[in-house]
Scaffold this motif. Structure first.
Motif, PDB file in Angstrom:
ATOM      1  N   ASP A 192       0.442  -1.369   0.354  1.00 32.22           N
ATOM      2  CA  ASP A 192      -0.037  -0.197   0.388  1.00 32.22           C
ATOM      3  C   ASP A 192       1.271   1.072  -0.552  1.00 32.22           C
ATOM      4  O   ASP A 192      -0.052   1.768   0.855  1.00 32.22           O
ATOM      5  N   HIS A 360       7.500   1.559   5.874  1.00 33.48           N
ATOM      6  CA  HIS A 360       7.719  -0.097   6.135  1.00 33.48           C
ATOM      7  C   HIS A 360       9.368  -0.958   5.554  1.00 33.48           C
ATOM      8  O   HIS A 360       8.773  -1.124   5.392  1.00 33.48           O
ATOM      9  N   TYR A 385       6.367  -7.786   4.173  1.00 31.11           N
ATOM     10  CA  TYR A 385       5.087  -6.935   4.422  1.00 31.11           C
ATOM     11  C   TYR A 385       3.990  -7.840   3.552  1.00 31.11           C
ATOM     12  O   TYR A 385       3.748  -8.416   2.713  1.00 31.11           O
ATOM     13  N   TRP A 386       3.037  -7.931   4.536  1.00 32.18           N
ATOM     14  CA  TRP A 386       1.845  -9.024   3.427  1.00 32.18           C
ATOM     15  C   TRP A 386       2.362 -10.001   3.608  1.00 32.18           C
ATOM     16  O   TRP A 386       2.149 -11.327   4.328  1.00 32.18           O
ATOM     17  N   GLU A 424       1.625  -7.039   9.097  1.00 29.02           N
ATOM     18  CA  GLU A 424       0.888  -7.743   8.989  1.00 29.02           C
ATOM     19  C   GLU A 424       0.730  -9.022   8.369  1.00 29.02           C
ATOM     20  O   GLU A 424       0.408  -9.377   7.247  1.00 29.02           O
ATOM     21  N   ASN A 484      -1.788  -3.852  14.792  1.00 24.89           N
ATOM     22  CA  ASN A 484      -1.984  -3.127  13.872  1.00 24.89           C
ATOM     23  C   ASN A 484      -3.984  -3.238  13.919  1.00 24.89           C
ATOM     24  O   ASN A 484      -4.325  -4.104  13.335  1.00 24.89           O
ATOM     25  N   TYR A 486      -7.623  -1.538  12.898  1.00 24.26           N
ATOM     26  CA  TYR A 486      -8.729  -0.390  12.117  1.00 24.26           C
ATOM     27  C   TYR A 486     -10.153  -0.338  12.596  1.00 24.26           C
ATOM     28  O   TYR A 486     -10.935  -0.784  12.056  1.00 24.26           O
ATOM     29  N   TYR A 490     -12.086   0.290   8.450  1.00 29.62           N
ATOM     30  CA  TYR A 490     -12.498  -1.057   8.124  1.00 29.62           C
ATOM     31  C   TYR A 490     -13.195  -2.177   8.725  1.00 29.62           C
ATOM     32  O   TYR A 490     -13.658  -3.186   8.222  1.00 29.62           O
ATOM     33  N   GLU A 514      -0.370   0.427  14.357  1.00 26.50           N
ATOM     34  CA  GLU A 514      -1.341   1.200  13.982  1.00 26.50           C
ATOM     35  C   GLU A 514      -2.583   1.726  14.241  1.00 26.50           C
ATOM     36  O   GLU A 514      -3.277   0.418  14.879  1.00 26.50           O
ATOM     37  N   PHE A 564      -0.424   9.795   1.925  1.00 20.81           N
ATOM     38  CA  PHE A 564       1.019   9.323   0.802  1.00 20.81           C
ATOM     39  C   PHE A 564       0.314   8.322   0.018  1.00 20.81           C
ATOM     40  O   PHE A 564      -0.956   7.983  -0.140  1.00 20.81           O
ATOM     41  N   ARG A 569      -5.746   3.182  -4.279  1.00 24.81           N
ATOM     42  CA  ARG A 569      -6.455   4.128  -3.032  1.00 24.81           C
ATOM     43  C   ARG A 569      -6.967   4.606  -4.783  1.00 24.81           C
ATOM     44  O   ARG A 569      -6.494   5.972  -4.624  1.00 24.81           O
ATOM     45  N   ASN A 579      -3.834   7.618  -0.135  1.00 24.20           N
ATOM     46  CA  ASN A 579      -4.243   7.298   1.177  1.00 24.20           C
ATOM     47  C   ASN A 579      -4.227   8.330   2.065  1.00 24.20           C
ATOM     48  O   ASN A 579      -2.964   9.453   2.479  1.00 24.20           O
ATOM     49  N   LYS A 581      -4.605   8.279   5.137  1.00 25.56           N
ATOM     50  CA  LYS A 581      -5.428   8.148   6.548  1.00 25.56           C
ATOM     51  C   LYS A 581      -4.192   9.260   7.269  1.00 25.56           C
ATOM     52  O   LYS A 581      -4.087   9.492   7.970  1.00 25.56           O
TER      53      LYS A 581
HETATM   54  C1  GCB Z   1      -2.349  -1.429   7.267  1.00 26.10           C
HETATM   55  C2  GCB Z   1      -0.923  -1.352   7.391  1.00 26.10           C
HETATM   56  C3  GCB Z   1      -0.644   0.150   6.319  1.00 26.10           C
HETATM   57  C4  GCB Z   1      -2.183   0.533   5.497  1.00 26.10           C
HETATM   58  C5  GCB Z   1      -3.272   0.511   5.701  1.00 26.10           C
HETATM   59  C6  GCB Z   1      -4.058   1.771   5.548  1.00 26.10           C
HETATM   60  O1  GCB Z   1      -2.688  -1.967   7.932  1.00 26.10           O
HETATM   61  O2  GCB Z   1       0.030  -2.080   7.890  1.00 26.10           O
HETATM   62  O3  GCB Z   1       0.565  -0.052   5.118  1.00 26.10           O
HETATM   63  O4  GCB Z   1      -1.395   1.593   4.612  1.00 26.10           O
HETATM   64  O5  GCB Z   1      -3.302  -0.632   6.987  1.00 26.10           O
HETATM   65  O6  GCB Z   1      -4.518   2.414   4.911  1.00 26.10           O
HETATM   66  O7  GCB Z   1      -5.139   0.307   4.854  1.00 26.10           O
END
Ligand code: GCB
Length: 611
Positions: A192, A360, A385-386, A424, A484, A486, A490, A514, A564, A569, A579, A581
């Motif tokens: 991401d 990251h 990552y992921w 994650e 992390n 959300y 989410y 996060e 960023f 997105r 993104n 956020k």
């Molecule tokens: C996450 C990721 C991060 C993403 C973020 C998001 O869990 O670690 O890299 O940018 O969520 O905005 O979904």
């Protein structure tokens, strides 16, 4: 080819380190800015080569003749066919990502060839190295028409020795940089963040004596606030020397004899002013051998995890943090300079932070040095990552290499307290084995710092209440847990956080690495409307109230300092490939949630210290 022979070749390929050919990168030279250097930054000639015609022929075989771009060949007559020309192909600035330098390259993934010429007069007694701060993702490097070697991994530095190849006049340096994503790479195809390609950090010529101080480690021993334990590593023909380590301001000096491998270990009892965010004291440390000497500015502090606490200089600390990407503060593209670092970290300071999560992937060295000066504790991360090819030994070797290169560059920075080995990642036996290897690598390369990873706790619902349970098996191997979540973006609504219980059976400190939600700067409405600043601010209010109730929580790094770029997105108007956020917009404008977090951090800062 017999089946057996093919099998043998396959196994041999697996055993070879990734992205390395005949010539190897040289061992990393620490602290290059304290050496005799010349910058190769500026405008470089650049050829965009989406089909790799500069490297491969029409049968996809490596080109070795003058058609190979690294030869920088010119037609010798009017009739000779040469289908490339660096001099008329345009330019790109180094350091810099190519995506934001030309509109046509915004989404580009593939190869770009870079070329620049230079003259250099080296003292005949000395050695010369080429240092690259970072190239994303793969780099093949050629000097004067000969290959120096290759490097894989987009965020760590690497060096090549060119002592015997450099000329006083008319050198030409060519690089093929390729940022094509690959399923077996680190990171893999799915992220991401923007896949910025190019020579993204400075390029430097570094001149050193025949035998030089290549690296050193001058840090307080684990758990101690008065015992320095360290080592020096020489490189060159005269490996056995007397080396003096001196911290004049603290009245400390020690000599050490290096062994036949050029290594010498030492310890020193010291009465030092300890480094902390409130008082980021740096000492001038001199390391002087018989043939070379280096000066660094090093802070001394201890960091430990004890029970569910994190102890800085022996006292409990709560990490008031923020996550950030390595994107420039006030222009598009990658950040790389000291000015970028100062602006980004000043925003963190203004927010009331004592901690930043550099997500990251390893950020540039200026960020770490600025954090040392400004008093910000750092979480540094590798791009595991992921989803990653957990079963692939080359992928593991690549991740280990990136981790080791990051540690080699930053292991004297007081600000740096946590190495994170993953973000994650889905639980499986293969993943656990992979991460355990990285955790072990980090501990053995640097026994003083804490190791963490951003995990994802299980979210369960019990009689209408959400329970979030930290139950990742890898948690047993970590010093500090990262998590992390959300909730409110989410998962569920911001108000759901009001009744969530958090459970962990590990008895370790946790950092909420996060949480957050998107808001478009300047878009207003009620707190129920997605993308408004009010929604994001409300989400922060509820999240912070919940976080206060988690007894084993010792810090947080909400997602994220600044909007960023991300190819994931795609929603027009609200996202437009960003993104959102960020607590600041991509132009550096502060959203409402910035002030919610700032108020919370100020209150924490002013709260009486725990008894
Ligand atoms: C996450 C990721 C991060 C993403 C973020 C998001 O869990 O670690 O890299 O940018 O969520 O905005 O979904």
């Amino acid at each position: 080819m017999t089946k057996l022979f093919r099998c043998l070749i396959f196994v041999l390929c697996l055993l070879l380190p990734p992205g390395r050919s005949a010539a190897q990168v040289a061992p990393l030279i620490a602290n290059i800015n304290a050496r005799q250097t010349a910058s190769l930054d500026g405008q470089w000639q650049a050829i965009v080569d989406p089909y790799d015609v500069g490297a491969l022929d029409y049968r996809a075989q490596p080109l070795k003749n003058n058609h190979a771009f690294y030869k920088n060949y010119k037609p010798q007559s009017e009739s000779e066919l040469v289908e490339y020309d660096f001099d008329t192909s345009g330019q790109l600035h180094v350091p810099g990502d190519w995506n934001t330098q030309r509109e046509s390259l915004l989404f580009y993934e593939g190869s770009v060839w870079y070329k620049r010429s230079f003259d250099y007069t080296k003292s005949p007694k000395n050695r010369l190295f080429l240092h690259f701060g970072a190239c994303n993702y793969f780099a093949a490097v050629y000097l004067n028409g000969e290959e120096l070697g290759e490097h894989e991994g987009g965020f760590t530095p690497f060096d090549f020795e060119i002592t015997d190849r450099v000329k006083t006049n008319g050198n030409f340096l060519v690089l093929r940089i390729n940022n094509t994503r690959g399923i077996d790479q680190v990171p893999t195809v799915n992220t991401d963040w923007w896949n910025y390609g190019g020579i993204t950090r400075p390029v430097t010529l570094v001149e050193v004596p025949q035998t030089f101080v290549q690296d050193y480690y001058v840090q307080l021993e684990k758990g101690s606030t008065h015992q320095i334990k360290g080592w020096v590593q020489l490189n060159g023909p005269q490996l056995q020397q007397t080396v003096r380590i001196r911290i004049a301001e603290a009245g400390l000096a020690k000599t050490v004899q290096t062994d036949s491998k050029g290594r010498g270990e030492f310890s020193l009892t010291a009465d030092l002013t300890l480094w902390s965010p409130e008082n980021p004291k740096l000492y001038t440390v001199e390391i002087a051998g018989e043939t070379d000497q280096v000066i660094d500015h090093i802070g001394f502090r201890s960091i430990e995890a004890r029970g569910t606490e994190i102890l800085l200089d022996g006292k409990p600390v709560f990490l008031r943090g923020i996550s950030m990407h390595e994107e420039a503060p006030t222009r598009p593209g990658r950040a790389w300079s000291e000015d970028d670092a100062r602006t980004l970290l000043s925003w963190a300071k203004e927010l009331g932070c004592n901690f930043v999560r550099l997500a990251h992937y390893p950020h540039n060295e200026a960020m770490l040095r600025m954090a040392d000066q400004m008093g910000l504790l750092v979480w540094a991360e590798v791009p595991v990552y992921w989803t990653i090819q957990w079963e692939n030994p080359r992928t593991l070797h690549n991740a280990e290499n990136q981790l080791n290169e990051m540690i080699a560059r930053d292991h004297n920075r007081a600000a740096l307290i946590i190495y994170s080995v993953a973000n994650e990642t889905p639980i499986s036996d293969a993943r656990n084995r992979f991460l355990r290897q990285l955790i072990q690598d980090a501990h053995s390369a640097d026994p003083t710092r804490l190791v963490s990873a951003a995990l994802q706790a299980d979210q369960l619902v019990d009689r209408n209440r959400m329970i979030i349970r930290v139950n990742d098996p890898i948690a047993s191997d970590l010093d500090v847990l990262g998590n992390n979540e959300y909730v409110g973006w989410y998962v569920g609504r911001p108000e759901d956080t009001d009744s969530i219980d958090w459970v962990s059976e590990f008895g370790k400190p946790m950092i909420m690495s996060e949480f957050g939600g998107d808001a478009l700067f300047g878009y207003h409405g009620d707190a129920r409307t997605r993308w408004t600043e009010e929604y994001q601010a409300n989400l922060y209010e509820h999240q912070l109230a919940m976080l206060k109730r988690i007894s084993f929580l010792q810090g947080m790094s909400p997602w994220v300092l600044k909007d960023f770029r991300s190819p994931r997105r795609v929603l027009p108007h609200f996202q437009d490939y960003f993104n959102r956020k960020g607590l600041l917009s991509d132009h550096g404008e502060k959203k409402k949630a910035f002030f919610v977090l700032q108020k919370f951090y100020r209150e924490l800062q002013n709260a009486p210290p725990p008894k």
